[in-house]
Scaffold this motif. Structure first.
Motif: not given
Length: 335
Positions: A186-189, A258-264
């Motif tokens: 999700x691209x989270x640090x 997280x939603x930018x990476x996975x809108x669902x």
């Protein structure tokens, strides 16, 4: 705090739990079978109870201090949403086997931290041993000025719907707790991952919002089983309909990423539960005053929808069209 009467259990109560009752005089040092509570003059008592169980509300290998914090916090959250001030709580613990001393000390430490944060004291309870996972059942007691408890069944057509804080953090934190690799996907640090998991492990009841709720809200409840499901409960109890604008649901920076990476994941945010934020219905002519009172208490609130005549709940997407939501939220007894 009653038990089975064994020497080991008496020692457990005296050494581990009696210190937690020192701040509440009516606990009688946990040396009686009952506690004593006189309602504060001019106030009503507000009572709520919730249980947490291993494998359902927390992971069996979660830290004992986090389990204790959550067990108390989810109950105090109900008091906060009613505009109540916490006073005391009763606690019943069921162990599948004798707990280790280190685990118990950590559990008591988590309770002590939560008590200090919420301004509440242990009044009594029970400990026993039974088959099945460990569970903690807490009954929390608070007070409000007479006749001022904020109910869920009193929203009115035209009311504006507000929520406190940010939503979805805990639901996303649960996913991260289940899958340690998901944060990278999700691209989270590391800090964002810790934030989301922390919101799952340690909810923060919005006690500072209580005066604003008492002063300006028509109705309120805490969001424990998901925004969509709990808003539906408020609307059904009040005999009204509700519309929620998903584009206005407040998100933390970590949840936004997280939603930018996975809108669902938006549906998980709306239905995942464990937010322990407050959903409030406020008359439109009191909305600005409610915002100001909430800000004065250090709580951010966001307008996310409105109440109307009719029945049911509608959730709109960014384009204004109604979204199709699968399961509205958590249910212990799904059909």
């Amino acid at each position: 705090m009653a038990g089975t009467g064994t020497e080991g259990e008496d020692e457990l109560i005296e050494t581990t739990f009696a210190p937690l009752a020192a701040g509440f005089q009516g606990a009688l040092g946990l040396k009686d079978d009952c506690a004593l509570l006189a309602p504060p003059p001019g106030e009503d008592l507000v009572l709520t109870t919730d249980a947490v169980a291993a494998g359902v509300h927390f992971f069996p290998d979660d830290a004992a201090a986090d389990i204790a914090w959550k067990a108390l916090a989810v109950n105090v959250s109900d008091l906060a949403a009613k505009g109540a001030r916490p006073i005391a709580y009763l606690m019943s613990l069921a162990f599948p086997e004798r707990p280790e001393r280190g685990w118990l000390d950590a559990f008591a430490g988590g309770l002590a931290d939560a008590q200090a944060a919420f301004g509440i004291g242990l009044a009594g309870g029970d400990t026993d041993r039974r088959p099945g996972p460990f569970s903690a059942t807490i009954t929390a007691i608070g007070s409000v000025p007479t006749g001022r408890m904020v109910r869920r069944a009193t929203a009115r057509p035209g009311d504006v719907l507000f929520v406190s804080g940010t939503l979805g953090d805990s639901a996303l934190g649960l996913l991260l707790r289940q899958d340690r690799e998901l944060g990278g996907v999700l691209g989270l640090d590391e800090a964002e991952t810790r934030h989301l998991i922390g919101r799952y492990l340690r909810p923060e009841p919005r006690l500072a919002l209580a005066p604003a709720l008492r002063g300006f809200a028509s109705a309120a409840m805490d969001i424990s089983d998901g925004l969509v499901k709990d808003c539906g409960r408020l609307a059904r109890a009040s005999g009204v309909s509700a519309t929620l604008d998903s584009a206005r649901v407040p998100l933390s920076g970590a949840a936004q990423r997280a939603l930018l990476q996975r809108p669902a994941l938006l549906e998980r945010v709306l239905t995942g539960g464990d937010d322990y934020e407050v959903l409030a219905a406020v008359p439109p002519d009191r909305a600005e005053a409610f915002r100001a009172a909430a800000a004065a208490g250090g709580v951010a609130v966001s307008e996310i929808g409105h109440v109307a005549t009719g029945s049911g709940i509608t959730v709109t997407g960014p384009d204004g069209r109604a979204l199709e939501i699968g399961a509205a939220g958590w249910d212990h007894f799904p059909h």
